[in-house]
Design a protein around this motif. Structure first.
Motif, PDB file in Angstrom:
ATOM      1  N   UNK A  57       0.842  -1.194   0.000  1.00  0.00           N
ATOM      2  CA  UNK A  57       0.000   0.000   0.000  1.00  0.00           C
ATOM      3  C   UNK A  57       0.873   1.238   0.000  1.00  0.00           C
ATOM      4  N   UNK A  58       0.244   2.404  -0.125  1.00  0.00           N
ATOM      5  CA  UNK A  58       1.008   3.644  -0.230  1.00  0.00           C
ATOM      6  C   UNK A  58       1.913   3.856   0.968  1.00  0.00           C
ATOM      7  N   UNK A  59       1.485   3.432   2.154  1.00  0.00           N
ATOM      8  CA  UNK A  59       2.289   3.644   3.340  1.00  0.00           C
ATOM      9  C   UNK A  59       3.144   2.462   3.709  1.00  0.00           C
ATOM     10  N   UNK A  60       3.113   1.380   2.924  1.00  0.00           N
ATOM     11  CA  UNK A  60       3.845   0.184   3.271  1.00  0.00           C
ATOM     12  C   UNK A  60       5.003  -0.076   2.343  1.00  0.00           C
ATOM     13  N   UNK A  61       5.497  -1.303   2.437  1.00  0.00           N
ATOM     14  CA  UNK A  61       6.615  -1.706   1.597  1.00  0.00           C
ATOM     15  C   UNK A  61       6.152  -2.004   0.182  1.00  0.00           C
ATOM     16  N   UNK A  62       6.983  -1.744  -0.819  1.00  0.00           N
ATOM     17  CA  UNK A  62       6.676  -2.206  -2.163  1.00  0.00           C
ATOM     18  C   UNK A  62       6.874  -3.713  -2.253  1.00  0.00           C
ATOM     19  N   UNK A  63       6.297  -4.315  -3.284  1.00  0.00           N
ATOM     20  CA  UNK A  63       6.517  -5.739  -3.491  1.00  0.00           C
ATOM     21  C   UNK A  63       7.959  -5.983  -3.925  1.00  0.00           C
ATOM     22  N   UNK A  84      24.012  -8.390   7.480  1.00  0.00           N
ATOM     23  CA  UNK A  84      22.971  -9.419   7.500  1.00  0.00           C
ATOM     24  C   UNK A  84      22.282  -9.468   8.853  1.00  0.00           C
ATOM     25  N   UNK A  85      23.068  -9.365   9.928  1.00  0.00           N
ATOM     26  CA  UNK A  85      22.482  -9.357  11.266  1.00  0.00           C
ATOM     27  C   UNK A  85      21.581  -8.151  11.472  1.00  0.00           C
ATOM     28  N   UNK A  86      22.058  -6.981  11.039  1.00  0.00           N
ATOM     29  CA  UNK A  86      21.301  -5.746  11.265  1.00  0.00           C
ATOM     30  C   UNK A  86      19.906  -5.831  10.668  1.00  0.00           C
ATOM     31  N   UNK A  87      19.812  -6.303   9.441  1.00  0.00           N
ATOM     32  CA  UNK A  87      18.517  -6.310   8.765  1.00  0.00           C
ATOM     33  C   UNK A  87      17.658  -7.491   9.206  1.00  0.00           C
ATOM     34  N   UNK A  88      18.288  -8.634   9.492  1.00  0.00           N
ATOM     35  CA  UNK A  88      17.524  -9.799   9.946  1.00  0.00           C
ATOM     36  C   UNK A  88      16.952  -9.567  11.334  1.00  0.00           C
ATOM     37  N   UNK A  89      17.760  -9.037  12.247  1.00  0.00           N
ATOM     38  CA  UNK A  89      17.297  -8.787  13.609  1.00  0.00           C
ATOM     39  C   UNK A  89      16.137  -7.806  13.631  1.00  0.00           C
ATOM     40  N   UNK A  90      16.098  -6.912  12.641  1.00  0.00           N
ATOM     41  CA  UNK A  90      14.998  -5.945  12.573  1.00  0.00           C
ATOM     42  C   UNK A  90      13.680  -6.595  12.180  1.00  0.00           C
ATOM     43  N   UNK A  97      13.472   3.588  10.567  1.00  0.00           N
ATOM     44  CA  UNK A  97      12.370   4.309   9.921  1.00  0.00           C
ATOM     45  C   UNK A  97      11.172   3.393   9.721  1.00  0.00           C
ATOM     46  N   UNK A  98      11.402   2.196   9.210  1.00  0.00           N
ATOM     47  CA  UNK A  98      10.299   1.254   9.001  1.00  0.00           C
ATOM     48  C   UNK A  98       9.603   0.910  10.321  1.00  0.00           C
ATOM     49  N   UNK A  99      10.394   0.856  11.392  1.00  0.00           N
ATOM     50  CA  UNK A  99       9.811   0.545  12.699  1.00  0.00           C
ATOM     51  C   UNK A  99       8.873   1.673  13.126  1.00  0.00           C
ATOM     52  N   UNK A 100       9.266   2.912  12.862  1.00  0.00           N
ATOM     53  CA  UNK A 100       8.404   4.043  13.225  1.00  0.00           C
ATOM     54  C   UNK A 100       7.125   4.076  12.392  1.00  0.00           C
ATOM     55  N   UNK A 101       7.192   3.498  11.205  1.00  0.00           N
ATOM     56  CA  UNK A 101       5.992   3.405  10.368  1.00  0.00           C
ATOM     57  C   UNK A 101       5.099   2.236  10.766  1.00  0.00           C
ATOM     58  N   UNK A 102       5.562   1.409  11.685  1.00  0.00           N
ATOM     59  CA  UNK A 102       4.793   0.252  12.113  1.00  0.00           C
ATOM     60  C   UNK A 102       4.943  -0.955  11.207  1.00  0.00           C
ATOM     61  N   UNK A 103       5.955  -0.948  10.343  1.00  0.00           N
ATOM     62  CA  UNK A 103       6.163  -2.054   9.409  1.00  0.00           C
ATOM     63  C   UNK A 103       7.008  -3.172  10.001  1.00  0.00           C
ATOM     64  N   UNK A 104       7.669  -2.895  11.120  1.00  0.00           N
ATOM     65  CA  UNK A 104       8.545  -3.877  11.762  1.00  0.00           C
ATOM     66  C   UNK A 104       8.209  -3.952  13.246  1.00  0.00           C
ATOM     67  N   UNK A 105       8.591  -5.038  13.904  1.00  0.00           N
ATOM     68  CA  UNK A 105       8.328  -5.163  15.343  1.00  0.00           C
ATOM     69  C   UNK A 105       8.937  -4.002  16.134  1.00  0.00           C
TER      70      UNK A 105
END
Length: 473
Positions: free
Chosen positions: A7-13, A31-37, A256-264
């Motif tokens: 959606x407009x506020x979410x991740x692209x496919x 790899x750890x940084x992005x996986x742990x997120x 940033x994604x976490x602040x958007x609610x896209x990540x835990x």
């Protein structure tokens, strides 16, 4: 919202990020940084085929471990264009050239500037953002200057006890704009702390972008500026963007994604469990690694120095490899864990005499250093193939690359957390001997003094958070 949101506020496919790591330890750090997120990710050890990619169809980030940090600009010109073209073809909007968070580089070796020129040529874009600060790892950039925390003390980069006298790329300049300007003629600019705090970052970025695709460094001092860097990059990525950055880029995007609610809200990894024994090889000259070797020596490990004069000499090399493998076999047989090392800190007499030892055998420093790495790799390969151990660790970026190239694995993913920047990885291979092998690739500056013990014994059974602390701490 799930990872597949479009959606407009979410991740692209599709993929969100593709990256090339300029050494293997930095590649697993990213790899750890992005996986742990909370972003499913995989790190390939060679250019992935379509068949290899199909085995990881659910990932949103793909990495490729490389060795450019120790390579010449001629090597980069010959090798990196094909790498960048392959990663671009995966369709991620951001192509990340992952550099060390201490930015160690020079015009003649590991040139970040040359990598930027090649990467921008592949990806295009109207700006090339650069994030180097990583608060979690004790790396802070303020007004373009990089500061690094070591054992509780924070140093400006040019006064860092190790990096300021690195044997190959000594860092004599903390101002990253100035340091990078030695490596590229490209325009280099900065979005600084004052502009970020004043809410002027967007206007500054818009004023800097252009057809010449400038490098734009972004100050990062704390979690707020980290998230702001992530927002600036994600909202202004366009269709394609190239960024030469540390793992700070992954941490920034995730914040940033976490602040958007896209990540835990509270990311983390499972804690590593213990194993009876591990095997370690170390080519690191860092004082951090030296302290870890000293700790291991008095806490149930057997430490064995590699005889450099024999290892570098073709006439004595095989005998030295066979000797150290037999030491490892005997050590494991009596219930201890072996540590085979080539150096114990920058002031080790063997390190100080390394150029002389290499010169006596007609070797340049670079050739001799690579030979040490290949010897350590062969020692580790023989230990694994003799089924002596299933959890291994390598200390040192160049040594990690040599070891992983010697083992028959094509990818790594994250199995568990151990310490910031040095996770427990799991190997993927078509050979059952290597498939599932547990691997820790530790950069010279990474990990507490008792880290070797932690790799062997694991952590308390609680998630390892993004701060590197157990959830019960």
């Amino acid at each position: 919202m799930t990872a597949g949101a479009s959606s407009a506020g979410g991740w692209p496919a599709g993929l969100l990020l593709a990256y090339y790591g300029d050494d293997f330890t930095g590649s697993t750090d990213a790899l750890e940084a992005i996986t742990a997120a909370g972003v499913p990710s995989v790190l390939f050890l060679r250019l992935p085929t379509d068949e290899m990619l199909a085995r990881f169809s659910g990932v949103r980030c793909v990495g490729l471990a490389g060795s450019s940090r120790g390579r010449s600009t001629d090597w980069m010109d010959a090798e990196l264009p094909a790498v960048f073209a392959r990663l671009k073809a995966l369709g991620a909007p951001i192509l990340h050239y992952k550099v060390c968070s201490t930015f160690d580089s020079a015009p003649h070796v590991g040139s970040i500037g040359r990598a930027v020129d090649l990467g921008v040529g592949a990806m295009g874009g109207r700006w090339s953002p650069m994030v180097v600060g990583v608060p979690r790892l004790g790396r802070f950039q303020m007004f373009g200057n990089l500061f690094v925390t070591v054992n509780g003390t924070t140093y400006r980069l040019d006064r860092h006890p190790t990096m300021s006298r690195h044997p190959v790329t000594p860092m004599d300049e903390a101002d990253l704009c100035r340091h990078l300007a030695r490596q590229t003629a490209r325009r280099i600019d900065l979005i600084d702390m004052a502009q970020i705090r004043a809410g002027a970052a967007d206007a500054r970025r818009a004023a800097l972008e252009g057809d010449d695709t400038p490098v734009v460094l972004i100050d990062v001092m704390d979690e707020d500026t980290l998230a702001e860097a992530g927002r600036l990059i994600w909202e202004n990525r366009g269709g394609c963007l190239f960024s030469a950055s540390s793992s700070g880029l992954q941490y920034a995007l995730a914040a940033h994604w976490r602040r958007l609610g896209l990540l835990p809200a509270q990311p983390g990894l499972p804690a590593a469990v213990g194993v009876p024994q591990i095997a370690v090889v170390s080519g690191s000259c860092s004082p951090v690694t030296a302290a870890q070797i000293g700790w291991a020596r008095t806490h149930g490990f057997h430490t064995e120095r590699l005889d450099l004069s024999r290892a570098l000499d073709p006439a004595g090399r095989e005998a030295e490899i066979a000797r150290t493998v037999e030491v490892a076999r005997t050590t494991l047989g009596r219930g201890e864990s072996p540590v085979i090392y080539s150096a114990e800190g920058p002031d080790d007499p063997h390190v100080l005499a390394f150029d002389q030892t290499a010169g006596a055998l007609g070797l340049t420093r670079a050739d001799a250093a690579r030979t040490v790495g290949t010897v350590l790799a062969e020692i580790m390969r023989r230990m694994v193939e003799a089924r002596l151990v299933r959890r291994i660790m390598v200390a040192g970026g160049d040594s990690s690359g040599e070891v992983m190239e010697a083992l028959n694995a094509f990818a790594l993913d994250i199995a568990a957390g151990l310490a910031p920047g040095a996770p427990l990885c799991r190997a993927w291979s078509d050979d059952p001997l290597y498939d599932g092998l547990e691997v820790v690739l530790k950069g010279g500056q990474m990990g507490p003094t008792d880290f070797f013990t932690t790799v062997r014994d694991g952590l308390p059974a609680a998630p390892v958070l993004a701060t590197g602390r157990s959830a019960v701490a």
